[in-house]
Design a protein around this motif. Sequence first.
Motif, PDB file in Angstrom:
ATOM      1  N   CYS A  44      65.371 101.011  77.405  1.00  0.00           N
ATOM      2  CA  CYS A  44      64.933 102.046  78.355  1.00  0.00           C
ATOM      3  C   CYS A  44      65.438 101.769  79.770  1.00  0.00           C
ATOM      4  N   ALA A  47      69.129 102.485  80.071  1.00  0.00           N
ATOM      5  CA  ALA A  47      69.315 103.938  80.164  1.00  0.00           C
ATOM      6  C   ALA A  47      68.994 104.423  81.573  1.00  0.00           C
ATOM      7  N   ARG A  48      67.923 103.873  82.138  1.00  0.00           N
ATOM      8  CA  ARG A  48      67.525 104.260  83.500  1.00  0.00           C
ATOM      9  C   ARG A  48      68.578 103.867  84.519  1.00  0.00           C
ATOM     10  N   ARG A  52      75.381 104.243  79.044  1.00  0.00           N
ATOM     11  CA  ARG A  52      75.526 105.161  77.929  1.00  0.00           C
ATOM     12  C   ARG A  52      74.751 104.612  76.735  1.00  0.00           C
ATOM     13  N   LEU A  53      74.583 105.449  75.723  1.00  0.00           N
ATOM     14  CA  LEU A  53      73.767 105.066  74.574  1.00  0.00           C
ATOM     15  C   LEU A  53      74.248 103.780  73.934  1.00  0.00           C
ATOM     16  N   ALA A  56      73.305 100.756  76.053  1.00  0.00           N
ATOM     17  CA  ALA A  56      71.874 100.444  75.979  1.00  0.00           C
ATOM     18  C   ALA A  56      71.534  99.812  74.633  1.00  0.00           C
ATOM     19  N   PHE A  86      68.348 109.103  79.148  1.00  0.00           N
ATOM     20  CA  PHE A  86      69.682 108.879  79.697  1.00  0.00           C
ATOM     21  C   PHE A  86      70.010 109.979  80.706  1.00  0.00           C
ATOM     22  N   ASP A  87      71.130 109.834  81.362  1.00  0.00           N
ATOM     23  CA  ASP A  87      71.525 110.833  82.359  1.00  0.00           C
ATOM     24  C   ASP A  87      71.691 112.217  81.755  1.00  0.00           C
ATOM     25  N   THR A  90      67.148 112.868  76.752  1.00  0.00           N
ATOM     26  CA  THR A  90      66.453 111.871  75.954  1.00  0.00           C
ATOM     27  C   THR A  90      67.172 111.657  74.636  1.00  0.00           C
ATOM     28  N   ARG A  91      67.366 110.405  74.279  1.00  0.00           N
ATOM     29  CA  ARG A  91      68.068 110.061  73.045  1.00  0.00           C
ATOM     30  C   ARG A  91      67.251 109.031  72.267  1.00  0.00           C
TER      31      ARG A  91
END
Length: 242
Positions: A44, A47-48, A52-53, A56, A86-87, A90-91
């Motif tokens: 988390c 991501a903040r 990128r996914l 993270a 994420f920017d 939510t993922r």
Amino acid sequence: MRLTPSEHDRLLLFTTAELARARRGRGLRLNVPEATALIADTVCERARDGARLTEALEAGRAVLGPDDVLPGVADVVTAVEVEAVFDDGTRLVVVTDPVGGGHRGDEAPGAVLPGPVPDAPADGPGGTVTVTVTNTATVPVSVTSHFHFFEVNPRLRFDRAAAYGFRADLPAGSALRFDPGQTRTVPLVPFGGERVVIGFAGLVDGPLDAPGAREQALERARACGYLDTTEEAEETEGEAPA
């Protein structure tokens, strides 16, 4: 201070991760809740930070090694699942082999407890399907493995009805990326287990196979402007010949 339920949960879980960091700092090995919280919160926080996914995900796998947890914890915590912001939205991030595989001894900054370990792909009603998807947005769109594909970004144009009750046929924790204007073919597999879909875009929020659920979800999608190749075909057929 008034907090939403999700904010309350986030603060509670953050406290668990802080406890895990403090105990690890004293040289103690972590138990299951502590290890889970630390891994999830690391995801988390990355991501903040704008990661990128995939970045993270790797951070979550790197934060703990076998020597950081009590005996048996690595056998219990085989996957950590968390929704991170994420920017681009939510993922769902699924960290597989979270204790050991990618360990680098990184310090973790926060904490969220995971949801259940995702089911392995299983044949459900309707078998498998393939849809052709076009991204009509001006920005890239990513879709994670266990997102209900019917409810993905409204600017993705495809046969929504065909995707009802299905998810992308991807390994857990991975994602598909659609660049602006890109068209690609996506294989889908049905949700298994009890086939209950909660959250996502809120088009279903309940049992997928309940009487009338599919029709109501399609109506909500149309009302909310979700693009659909079926509607595009109907518009083309309705045009008067030149």
